[in-house]
Design an enzyme around this catalytic site. Structure first.
Site, PDB file in Angstrom:
ATOM      1  N   PRO A  32      17.780  25.293  22.492  1.00  0.00           N
ATOM      2  CA  PRO A  32      19.011  24.549  22.824  1.00  0.00           C
ATOM      3  C   PRO A  32      19.685  25.058  24.093  1.00  0.00           C
ATOM      4  CG  PRO A  32      19.424  26.078  21.014  1.00  0.00           C
ATOM      5  CD  PRO A  32      17.948  26.169  21.325  1.00  0.00           C
ATOM      6  N   ARG A  48      19.115  29.985  42.150  1.00  0.00           N
ATOM      7  CA  ARG A  48      18.974  31.421  42.341  1.00  0.00           C
ATOM      8  C   ARG A  48      17.633  31.785  42.980  1.00  0.00           C
ATOM      9  NH1 ARG A  48      18.316  30.478  36.810  1.00  0.00           N
ATOM     10  NH2 ARG A  48      16.537  31.451  35.761  1.00  0.00           N
ATOM     11  N   GLY A  92      11.621  22.867  26.181  1.00  0.00           N
ATOM     12  CA  GLY A  92      12.245  23.946  26.948  1.00  0.00           C
ATOM     13  C   GLY A  92      11.480  24.140  28.239  1.00  0.00           C
ATOM     14  N   GLY A  93      11.587  25.342  28.800  1.00  0.00           N
ATOM     15  CA  GLY A  93      10.943  25.619  30.079  1.00  0.00           C
ATOM     16  C   GLY A  93       9.726  26.520  29.915  1.00  0.00           C
ATOM     17  N   ASP A  94       9.343  27.167  31.023  1.00  0.00           N
ATOM     18  CA  ASP A  94       8.157  28.016  31.003  1.00  0.00           C
ATOM     19  C   ASP A  94       8.291  29.177  30.014  1.00  0.00           C
ATOM     20  OD1 ASP A  94       6.802  26.528  32.911  1.00  0.00           O
ATOM     21  OD2 ASP A  94       7.724  27.602  34.577  1.00  0.00           O
TER      22      ASP A  94
HETATM   23  N1  LIG Z   1      18.070  30.089  20.846  1.00  0.00           N
HETATM   24  C1  LIG Z   1      17.794  30.874  21.870  1.00  0.00           C
HETATM   25  N2  LIG Z   1      18.712  31.737  22.359  1.00  0.00           N
HETATM   26  C2  LIG Z   1      18.439  32.510  23.433  1.00  0.00           C
HETATM   27  N3  LIG Z   1      17.244  32.522  24.084  1.00  0.00           N
HETATM   28  C3  LIG Z   1      16.311  31.680  23.644  1.00  0.00           C
HETATM   29  C4  LIG Z   1      16.521  30.826  22.526  1.00  0.00           C
HETATM   30  N4  LIG Z   1      15.402  30.096  22.319  1.00  0.00           N
HETATM   31  C5  LIG Z   1      14.521  30.496  23.260  1.00  0.00           C
HETATM   32  N5  LIG Z   1      15.059  31.449  24.050  1.00  0.00           N
HETATM   33  C6  LIG Z   1      14.454  32.141  25.214  1.00  0.00           C
HETATM   34  O1  LIG Z   1      14.996  31.581  26.395  1.00  0.00           O
HETATM   35  C7  LIG Z   1      14.109  31.837  27.461  1.00  0.00           C
HETATM   36  C8  LIG Z   1      14.217  30.753  28.521  1.00  0.00           C
HETATM   37  O2  LIG Z   1      13.968  29.536  27.924  1.00  0.00           O
HETATM   38  P1  LIG Z   1      13.302  28.289  28.607  1.00  0.00           P
HETATM   39  O3  LIG Z   1      12.069  28.672  29.271  1.00  0.00           O
HETATM   40  O4  LIG Z   1      13.214  27.263  27.543  1.00  0.00           O
HETATM   41  O5  LIG Z   1      14.399  27.793  29.624  1.00  0.00           O
HETATM   42  P2  LIG Z   1      14.607  27.985  31.181  1.00  0.00           P
HETATM   43  O6  LIG Z   1      15.962  27.463  31.452  1.00  0.00           O
HETATM   44  O7  LIG Z   1      13.508  27.390  31.962  1.00  0.00           O
HETATM   45  O8  LIG Z   1      14.514  29.505  31.341  1.00  0.00           O
HETATM   46  P3  LIG Z   1      15.020  30.409  32.519  1.00  0.00           P
HETATM   47  O9  LIG Z   1      16.462  30.630  32.203  1.00  0.00           O
HETATM   48  O10 LIG Z   1      14.177  31.636  32.358  1.00  0.00           O
HETATM   49  O11 LIG Z   1      14.799  29.658  33.775  1.00  0.00           O
HETATM   50  C9  LIG Z   1      12.733  31.874  26.851  1.00  0.00           C
HETATM   51  O12 LIG Z   1      12.033  32.993  27.329  1.00  0.00           O
HETATM   52  C10 LIG Z   1      12.972  31.952  25.347  1.00  0.00           C
HETATM   53  O13 LIG Z   1      12.325  33.092  24.801  1.00  0.00           O
HETATM   54  C1  LIG Z   2      10.372  29.068  54.303  1.00  0.00           C
HETATM   55  C2  LIG Z   2      10.197  28.349  53.045  1.00  0.00           C
HETATM   56  C3  LIG Z   2       9.782  29.265  51.936  1.00  0.00           C
HETATM   57  C4  LIG Z   2       9.521  28.486  50.704  1.00  0.00           C
HETATM   58  C5  LIG Z   2       8.626  29.237  49.807  1.00  0.00           C
HETATM   59  C6  LIG Z   2       8.242  28.388  48.666  1.00  0.00           C
HETATM   60  C7  LIG Z   2       7.185  29.049  47.894  1.00  0.00           C
HETATM   61  C8  LIG Z   2       7.056  28.357  46.586  1.00  0.00           C
HETATM   62  C9  LIG Z   2       5.996  28.968  45.779  1.00  0.00           C
HETATM   63  C10 LIG Z   2       6.248  28.688  44.350  1.00  0.00           C
HETATM   64  C11 LIG Z   2       5.296  29.410  43.502  1.00  0.00           C
HETATM   65  C12 LIG Z   2       5.621  29.206  42.061  1.00  0.00           C
HETATM   66  C13 LIG Z   2       4.620  29.895  41.226  1.00  0.00           C
HETATM   67  C14 LIG Z   2       4.901  29.714  39.782  1.00  0.00           C
HETATM   68  C15 LIG Z   2       5.590  30.595  39.084  1.00  0.00           C
HETATM   69  C16 LIG Z   2       5.824  30.448  37.635  1.00  0.00           C
HETATM   70  O1  LIG Z   2       4.738  30.964  36.955  1.00  0.00           O
HETATM   71  C17 LIG Z   2       7.036  31.192  37.201  1.00  0.00           C
HETATM   72  C18 LIG Z   2       7.350  30.823  35.780  1.00  0.00           C
HETATM   73  O2  LIG Z   2       8.195  29.763  35.690  1.00  0.00           O
HETATM   74  N1  LIG Z   2       8.194  30.885  37.996  1.00  0.00           N
HETATM   75  C19 LIG Z   2       8.812  31.795  38.707  1.00  0.00           C
HETATM   76  C20 LIG Z   2      10.025  31.364  39.416  1.00  0.00           C
HETATM   77  O3  LIG Z   2       8.443  32.928  38.819  1.00  0.00           O
END
Ligand SMILES: Nc1ncnc2c1ncn2[C@@H]1O[C@H](COP(=O)(O)OP(=O)(O)OP(=O)(O)O)[C@@H](O)[C@H]1O
Ligand SMILES: CCCCCCCCCCCCC/C=C/[C@@H](O)[C@H](CO)NC(C)=O
Ligand SMILES: [Ca+2]
Length: 587
Positions: free
Chosen positions: A133, A304, A189-191
């Site tokens: 969530p 970020r 969710g995300g990665d």
């Molecule tokens: N209920 C929860 N409360 C807090 N953390 C949670 C919960 N459920 C999952 N998580 C953790 O939150 C982390 C981030 O989650 P998710 O990948 O879904 O979102 P995200 O927004 O892409 O993440 P990030 O903030 O890392 O970019 C995951 O590593 C997961 O372990």
């Molecule tokens: C001058 C311009 C510079 C731009 C540089 C852009 C490079 C982008 C490369 C992105 C690589 C992303 C690789 C993937 C990473 C994921 O495994 C990981 C998990 O979500 N994400 C991050 C942010 O580590």
């Protein structure tokens, strides 16, 4: 006029007459004019039919059924070209047919449903769904209930939904709880959530098979359950790289029709212990530093990464390291062969035969006794030493919206190898050029300070002086980085087997690793550059510097199909769209 699954008859869509044919693999309907001449045909692969309902049915904004007893409605995958997605964006298509009789209507619905069962054996019936969530914009629950659940219901999938209350709850559930009756697991969710699925399922499968995950030489058992990803995070790279778009409806449709995409997984070990699994990036130097820096600015949201990327770039760092790698067979493919791993990739298909040689005999991918690593580990390890801007290992292209072709554009999702990218220390403008090429179609490997190797395993260590130096940095006695050490060190040596290598991860190193794990975390706020970076493992910082990585071919399967070749898929969909528009106009 029917034989087995074949069925043919006249049907009406609105006021137009169509000749409809079900051939088993395809459901086609061709408009027939008043002089009985065929006009345009719309063809939907049976595998892409989502559901068949009696009556005139709508499911959005909510389900409604007008029960006309000679009518039926077919829902199917419709490719959309909006947003330049080249047909990778999927929507739910719907056509309402009228039959001359109720008997014929029942025949159509029965035949279509039987064809679905016969031609899409991997469609899930029961799914375990975990919603984070708090992921991304905190819309996971809404995304699931408004966009995904109605599609699951339409397809007759029952789901058990768990909204997580803490990090690692999903992983622990998969490791310990009863999973009987589920065909797959889905994360919303995300990665980070995907990573929980990955660790839970792989861990569970190895426990049940009695295999030790810590031993990098062990051939791990592929996971029997599929993983579905509904993207709802701030980084959804795994979804993007395996589906081609970040879109919950598209991903839900891939799940519903039971698409299946095998995926290579990299196990990361330290001192003979498993540290983590990765499917995307294991990166030291720039990508590790960006992640560590970005953790300090979580409040900025996804921005970020841009901010931290700029800061880390400006800090102009390089790191000493020894990289050893076990090359993959160069006759099979190359990271510079300019190919793309697309749906139905022939390199990955050949790898399936190589990785699971007995699967055809036993009828299952999962029952073969694998020996992929042990048989191939006869090859020689290569060792290089020097200063690096970054060292990256990626099992797939790692494409993402920021870098649409990815870190390694010709890497394969399921070929049992990873691409090792070594970016030697260079001047700041050179490195900027390398980074910039990630965002364009220019070859990021065509630079004198960049190397790429297709590999099966990688080991990274810090030159012995550097371990002590890093430790001294923590206790405040260090002399920092020696300038004359920047740049290439032309050492290319050969070392022993992988087994031998694993044995060399000694307890002494681990102590030093623990000492060297932390200095970077305060690195950017200190005036002095740290001599070690951190590893970014699919968006998580690893607590060790010295690691051994091994690629496990096709260890998990996703409800996805890889990136479709836009042009072919798009053509069918446009024809279907034109027909629908005509029908609407004539209503
Ligand atoms: N209920 C929860 N409360 C807090 N953390 C949670 C919960 N459920 C999952 N998580 C953790 O939150 C982390 C981030 O989650 P998710 O990948 O879904 O979102 P995200 O927004 O892409 O993440 P990030 O903030 O890392 O970019 C995951 O590593 C997961 O372990
Ligand atoms: C001058 C311009 C510079 C731009 C540089 C852009 C490079 C982008 C490369 C992105 C690589 C992303 C690789 C993937 C990473 C994921 O495994 C990981 C998990 O979500 N994400 C991050 C942010 O580590
Ligand atoms: Ca691969």
């Amino acid at each position: 006029m029917e034989t087995d699954l074949r069925l043919e008859s006249s049907l009406w869509v609105g006021s137009k007459r169509y000749r409809a044919v079900l051939t088993g693999w395809h459901f086609n309907w061709t408009e027939v004019d008043k002089k009985n001449r065929d006009k345009k045909t719309i063809s939907v692969p049976v595998a892409e039919v989502v559901g068949v309902e009696e009556g005139r049915v709508e499911i959005l904004p909510q389900k409604s059924v007008e029960d006309k007893d000679k009518d039926f409605t077919v829902f199917y995958v419709k490719r959309s070209s909006s947003g330049g997605s080249s047909g990778l964006l999927w929507r739910l298509g719907r056509t309402q047919f009228s039959c001359p009789s109720r008997v014929l209507r029942d025949q159509w619905t029965k035949h279509l449903r039987t064809a679905l069962k016969t031609h899409s054996p991997l469609r899930p019936h029961r799914l375990l769904v975990f919603i984070n969530p708090f992921g991304g914009k905190k819309k996971g629950r809404k995304i699931y209930h408004s966009l995904v659940a109605p599609l699951f219901e339409l397809a007759g999938i029952s789901s058990h939904v768990i909204v997580t209350e803490r990090a690692n709850q999903a992983r622990d559930h998969l490791l310990k709880k009863d999973l009987t009756g589920f065909d797959g697991v889905v994360c919303v969710g995300g990665d980070g959530m995907f990573s929980e699925m990955l660790h839970g399922l792989i861990g569970r499968t190895q426990q049940e098979a009695g295999l030790c995950e810590n031993d990098p030489a062990v051939t791990l058992q592929p996971c029997p359950l599929h993983i579905g990803i509904i993207p709802a995070g701030s980084t959804d790279c795994v979804c993007y790289a395996t589906v081609g778009v970040i879109d919950p409806v598209t991903s839900a449709l891939h799940i519903v029709i039971g698409d299946s995409q095998p995926l290579d997984v990299c196990s990361v070990h330290h001192a003979s212990t498993l540290v983590r699994y990765s499917v995307s990036l294991v990166g030291y130097g720039f990508y590790g530093d960006v992640l560590a820096e970005s953790e300090k600015h979580r409040w900025m949201g996804p921005l970020r990464y841009d901010y931290s990327g700029t800061m880390v770039y400006l800090s102009n760092r390089s790191y000493a390291g020894i990289v050893q790698y076990l090359p993959a067979d160069p006759l099979l493919s190359s990271p510079r062969d300019k190919t793309r791993c697309l749906s139905g990739c022939s390199v990955c298909s050949r790898s399936t035969e190589r990785l699971f040689p007995h699967a055809a005999d036993s009828g299952s991918l999962y029952s073969s006794n694998l020996s992929q690593f042990s048989s191939d580990s006869e090859g020689e390890w290569v060792s290089v030493e020097g200063r690096f801007r970054c060292v990256s290992l990626t099992c797939m292209s790692s494409s993402c919206p920021r870098s649409p072709l990815g870190l390694s554009p010709s890497a394969h999702l399921a070929d049992g190898t990873g691409d090792l990218i070594l970016v030697w220390d260079t001047h700041p403008l050179g490195f900027l050029k390398f980074l910039y090429r990630h965002t364009s179609t220019q070859d990021q490997f065509d630079l004198p300070f960049v190397e790429v190797h297709r590999v099966k395993a990688v080991r990274f260590s810090v030159p012995s002086g550097k371990e002590e130096e890093a430790y001294e940095e923590i206790v405040g006695q260090s002399g920092g980085i020696e300038e004359e050490e920047r740049g290439y060190v032309e050492t290319v040596s050969r070392s022993g087997s992988q087994q031998h290598l694993a044995e060399r991860d000694t307890g002494r190193q681990m102590t030093n690793e623990q000492k060297t794990a932390n200095p970077f975390l305060c690195g950017l706020c200190c005036s002095k550059s740290p001599s070690v970076s951190v590893w970014n493992c699919d968006g998580e910082i690893l607590p060790f510097t010295e690691i051994l990585c091994r690629i496990h071919g096709q260890l998990v399967r996703l409800y996805a199909r890889g990136i479709e070749d836009g042009t072919a898929a798009q053509h069918c969909s446009e024809e279907r769209d034109k027909c629908e528009r005509r029908c609407i106009l004539h209503k």
